[in-house]
Design a protein around this motif. Structure first.
Motif, PDB file in Angstrom:
ATOM      1  N   CYS A   1       0.825  -1.211   0.000  1.00 38.26           N
ATOM      2  CA  CYS A   1       0.000   0.000   0.000  1.00 38.26           C
ATOM      3  C   CYS A   1       0.863   1.266   0.000  1.00 38.26           C
ATOM      4  O   CYS A   1       0.461   2.302  -0.564  1.00 38.26           O
ATOM      5  N   PHE A   2       2.035   1.187   0.636  1.00 43.76           N
ATOM      6  CA  PHE A   2       2.856   2.388   0.803  1.00 43.76           C
ATOM      7  C   PHE A   2       3.368   2.966  -0.509  1.00 43.76           C
ATOM      8  O   PHE A   2       3.216   4.177  -0.750  1.00 43.76           O
ATOM      9  N   PRO A   3       4.005   2.174  -1.399  1.00 39.20           N
ATOM     10  CA  PRO A   3       4.486   2.792  -2.644  1.00 39.20           C
ATOM     11  C   PRO A   3       3.353   3.386  -3.483  1.00 39.20           C
ATOM     12  O   PRO A   3       3.542   4.417  -4.138  1.00 39.20           O
ATOM     13  N   ILE A   4       2.175   2.769  -3.458  1.00 35.39           N
ATOM     14  CA  ILE A   4       1.040   3.308  -4.220  1.00 35.39           C
ATOM     15  C   ILE A   4       0.665   4.690  -3.683  1.00 35.39           C
ATOM     16  O   ILE A   4       0.463   5.652  -4.446  1.00 35.39           O
TER      17      ILE A   4
ATOM     18  N   CYS B   1      -8.647  12.293   1.082  1.00 34.13           N
ATOM     19  CA  CYS B   1      -9.053  11.157   1.920  1.00 34.13           C
ATOM     20  C   CYS B   1      -8.761   9.829   1.232  1.00 34.13           C
ATOM     21  O   CYS B   1      -8.391   8.847   1.890  1.00 34.13           O
ATOM     22  N   ALA B   2      -8.915   9.778  -0.098  1.00 31.41           N
ATOM     23  CA  ALA B   2      -8.658   8.539  -0.829  1.00 31.41           C
ATOM     24  C   ALA B   2      -7.183   8.137  -0.741  1.00 31.41           C
ATOM     25  O   ALA B   2      -6.851   6.966  -0.503  1.00 31.41           O
ATOM     26  N   VAL B   3      -6.288   9.109  -0.923  1.00 34.63           N
ATOM     27  CA  VAL B   3      -4.853   8.817  -0.834  1.00 34.63           C
ATOM     28  C   VAL B   3      -4.477   8.421   0.593  1.00 34.63           C
ATOM     29  O   VAL B   3      -3.715   7.468   0.809  1.00 34.63           O
ATOM     30  N   LEU B   4      -5.024   9.151   1.565  1.00 33.01           N
ATOM     31  CA  LEU B   4      -4.747   8.813   2.958  1.00 33.01           C
ATOM     32  C   LEU B   4      -5.247   7.428   3.315  1.00 33.01           C
ATOM     33  O   LEU B   4      -4.634   6.709   4.101  1.00 33.01           O
ATOM     34  N   PHE B   5      -6.384   7.039   2.763  1.00 32.57           N
ATOM     35  CA  PHE B   5      -6.944   5.719   3.052  1.00 32.57           C
ATOM     36  C   PHE B   5      -5.961   4.611   2.654  1.00 32.57           C
ATOM     37  O   PHE B   5      -5.784   3.636   3.388  1.00 32.57           O
ATOM     38  N   ILE B   6      -5.313   4.771   1.514  1.00 36.38           N
ATOM     39  CA  ILE B   6      -4.343   3.767   1.063  1.00 36.38           C
ATOM     40  C   ILE B   6      -3.157   3.707   2.014  1.00 36.38           C
ATOM     41  O   ILE B   6      -2.714   2.621   2.430  1.00 36.38           O
ATOM     42  N   GLN B   7      -2.617   4.882   2.367  1.00 35.46           N
ATOM     43  CA  GLN B   7      -1.457   4.916   3.251  1.00 35.46           C
ATOM     44  C   GLN B   7      -1.792   4.365   4.637  1.00 35.46           C
ATOM     45  O   GLN B   7      -1.020   3.596   5.214  1.00 35.46           O
ATOM     46  N   VAL B   8      -2.949   4.747   5.167  1.00 37.33           N
ATOM     47  CA  VAL B   8      -3.331   4.317   6.510  1.00 37.33           C
ATOM     48  C   VAL B   8      -3.638   2.818   6.537  1.00 37.33           C
ATOM     49  O   VAL B   8      -3.389   2.142   7.528  1.00 37.33           O
ATOM     50  N   THR B   9      -4.179   2.291   5.445  1.00 34.61           N
ATOM     51  CA  THR B   9      -4.419   0.846   5.375  1.00 34.61           C
ATOM     52  C   THR B   9      -3.112   0.083   5.543  1.00 34.61           C
ATOM     53  O   THR B   9      -3.029  -0.890   6.306  1.00 34.61           O
TER      54      THR B   9
END
Length: 602
Positions: A449-452, A483-491
């Protein structure tokens, strides 16, 4: 001063007794457990075989976690630190700008990276030392924790009253030098919660507190920063807030840290095996204060601790201190379960090295992102009418610049969104998926999830805004994309942080060096969080000047990909890879004692 030397005599654990009848009446039978397996107030001992069997049959829930009172104190102590750090990040860019308003944004961004690195760099120098001290009989876990909390409180106050960049650097460095808390806290959790089936939830507590801090801290910092400028009618006439515009949020943060220090001092039991039966000064004061409120007990009772039976430990009621009868067995000196300590040079097994490399890479890119994120949110929006540099022309998909231009309150809100997403996933999604996939597999999957997320983050600066540049980015579409970008990082963070903590804990080659192992982990983590933000802050400034603001984020994505690759060599250990002379005998004696206790409880 060693707080554990306030009373050299070991104490015994108290069970919940009725003060009006003898302790040996029906329902109040006491079993003298091995002193080395029971801690003061809340105990951290291993349970009887019968209880362990029942636990394995039952479903693991938050309520089933053992020794919840001790975990609550540790969790609250941990909460105070991310609350302070994230509160500071909401206004750091603007505080640095206030030191010298003539500095360009690229220079301020570089300073922000150096300021973030000063704390973690100091931690890198001392974290291993604090880990060794926490493993020592002359120190212990609790003493190191108290030093870290009080030192961070002092540095927080100093930072709030700083008037120059160098003063701010000094106080942040002071806080890092005195703070080795996270490694010690993780060690204490592993000693309080010894069964692996509880570890996924127990080690999840600290990432959860981080997300709670991410919710409260930025909002608190954004609302309290520069009150004279933010609320001119209420505070604009007060000279104190004019001269020290960023003191108020730091005073509030220091108050939280002081409260945590007092909670640890009076309520947290030592967990280091060789000294955890000593009633330290804080626990003694807590007991004396309790006596003043309860009134004098009957003269026929003493004030020693008494161990409760395994059946009583298994009940829903947490252990409380209560008077014991004069028939309590005499106090004995606690004997460490492990007779020999693993030499430092033998700690670095193949699995330990692989685990620490992956742990360091993850700490580097997550710490760097946390440092860059608030700077990126605060960076002014690129204005096509006034390009900077003057000859700059946007050429997508790679040549573009600028940030989101958000003020402290909006920065705090944006960071709070990150925390809300994280804690929701940790409470409702993480336990289910981790149970199905296992620690290592879920960790490896969600690292991707992080590199994305890092690749997508800089494109937030070119998302169409409701207001025209150079006004801050606003509008429903901007917040949706954010929020969409944060959702990926937080996941990724939700599943990776507790998993890597468990892997570092279980990679320890011998129980006698568990505190040292977490100290090494924290040192390497601090090294990554020092090197990453300092270099990334400088590169971010270069990117702003050259018109390639996304370069540093894409470099961060490359590090995250290396982390994904390195994870393939990590395996989950059992915490006792190396067997020293006498370990098998010590384990046999412990099992025999556990069997005898089981016979007594029946």
């Amino acid at each position: 001063m060693n707080i554990n030397r306030a009373n050299e005599h070991p104490e015994r654990q108290l069970g919940p007794l009725s003060t009006g009848r003898p302790a040996n009446s029906d329902g109040d039978r006491l079993a003298a457990l091995d002193e080395d397996e029971v801690a003061a107030e809340g105990g951290v001992g291993t349970r009887t075989p019968e209880v362990v069997q029942n636990e394995k049959e039952g479903e693991v829930t938050w309520r089933s976690l053992p020794h919840r009172k001790q975990l609550i104190i540790l969790t609250l102590a941990r909460l105070s630190e991310p609350l302070v750090q994230t509160s500071l990040q909401a206004y750091m860019f603007y505080q640095l700008k206030s030191f010298d308003e003539t500095l360009p944004d690229s220079t301020v961004a570089t300073q922000a990276g150096l300021l973030a690195s000063s704390f973690t760099g100091a931690q890198f120098l001392t974290a291993m030392m604090w880990g060794r001290i926490s493993d020592s009989d002359r120190g212990g876990r609790k003493l190191v924790l108290l030093i870290g909390l009080s030192g961070t409180a002092i540095s927080c106050l100093g930072f709030g009253f700083s008037k120059t960049f160098y003063q701010a650097i000094f106080f942040r460095t002071l806080g890092g030098l005195s703070n080795g808390n996270i490694g010690v806290m993780r060690t204490m959790v592993s000693e309080i919660v010894q069964e692996k089936k509880y570890q996924s939830r127990a080690f999840l507590l600290f990432p959860m507190t981080f997300n709670i801090g991410v919710i409260i801290g930025p909002i608190l910092g954004g609302l309290l920063a520069n009150p004279a400028g933010t609320y001119p009618k209420a505070f604009g006439h007060m000279n104190f807030f004019i001269h020290y515009p960023y003191a108020l949020p730091n005073i509030v943060s220091a108050f939280f840290l002081i409260c945590s220090t007092l909670g640890v001092f009076f309520g947290l039991a030592e967990t280091l095996g060789s000294i955890r039966h000593h009633e330290d000064l804080g626990m003694k004061c807590s007991r004396k204060i309790g006596e003043l409120f309860r009134g004098r007990q009957s003269q026929e009772f003493s004030h020693a601790y008494t161990a409760v039976s395994g059946d009583e430990i298994a009940t829903e009621t947490d252990l409380e201190m209560a008077p014991a009868t004069p028939t309590t067995p005499s106090r004995q000196k606690a004997i460490p379960r492990w007779r020999h300590k693993l030499p430092f040079r033998r700690i670095f097994t193949y699995n330990v090295i692989c685990t620490l490399v992956a742990h360091t890479l993850m700490a580097t890119h997550i710490g760097t992102f946390n440092s860059l994120w608030f700077v990126f949110l605060s960076t002014p929006v690129a204005d096509p009418a006034r390009p900077d540099p003057p000859d700059f022309h946007r050429r997508l998909p790679f040549i573009f610049t600028g940030g989101l231009g958000m003020p402290p309150r909006d920065v705090g809100f944006a960071m709070a969104i990150l925390g809300i997403i994280g804690i929701s996933m940790q409470l409702f999604i993480y336990p289910i998926i981790n149970t199905k996939l296992g620690t290592v597999k879920s960790w490896r999957i969600f690292l991707y999830c992080f590199p994305i997320a890092y690749i997508l983050v800089p494109y937030l600066s070119i998302v169409p805004s409701k207001s025209k540049p150079p006004a801050e980015k606003d509008g429903l579409f901007v917040w949706f994309c954010l929020c969409a970008v944060l959702f990926i990082q937080v996941t990724g963070r939700t599943f990776a942080l507790p998993a890597t903590t468990i892997l570092v804990n279980n990679a320890s080659p011998h129980p006698s060096v568990l505190g040292t192992m977490h100290g090494i982990g924290q040192s390497l983590s601090s090294a990554g969080r020092t090197f990453g933000p300092s270099v990334a802050g400088a590169l971010y400034g270069v990117g702003l000047r050259k018109g390639i603001v996304g370069a540093v984020f894409w470099g961060l994505g490359a590090i995250a990909i290396l982390n994904c690759i390195a994870s393939n060599w990590v395996r989950e250990g059992d915490g006792h890879e190396i067997v020293l002379e006498g370990d098998e005998e010590a384990e046999a004696e412990f099992q025999a004692a556990a069997a005898r206790r089981g016979g007594v409880s029946r």
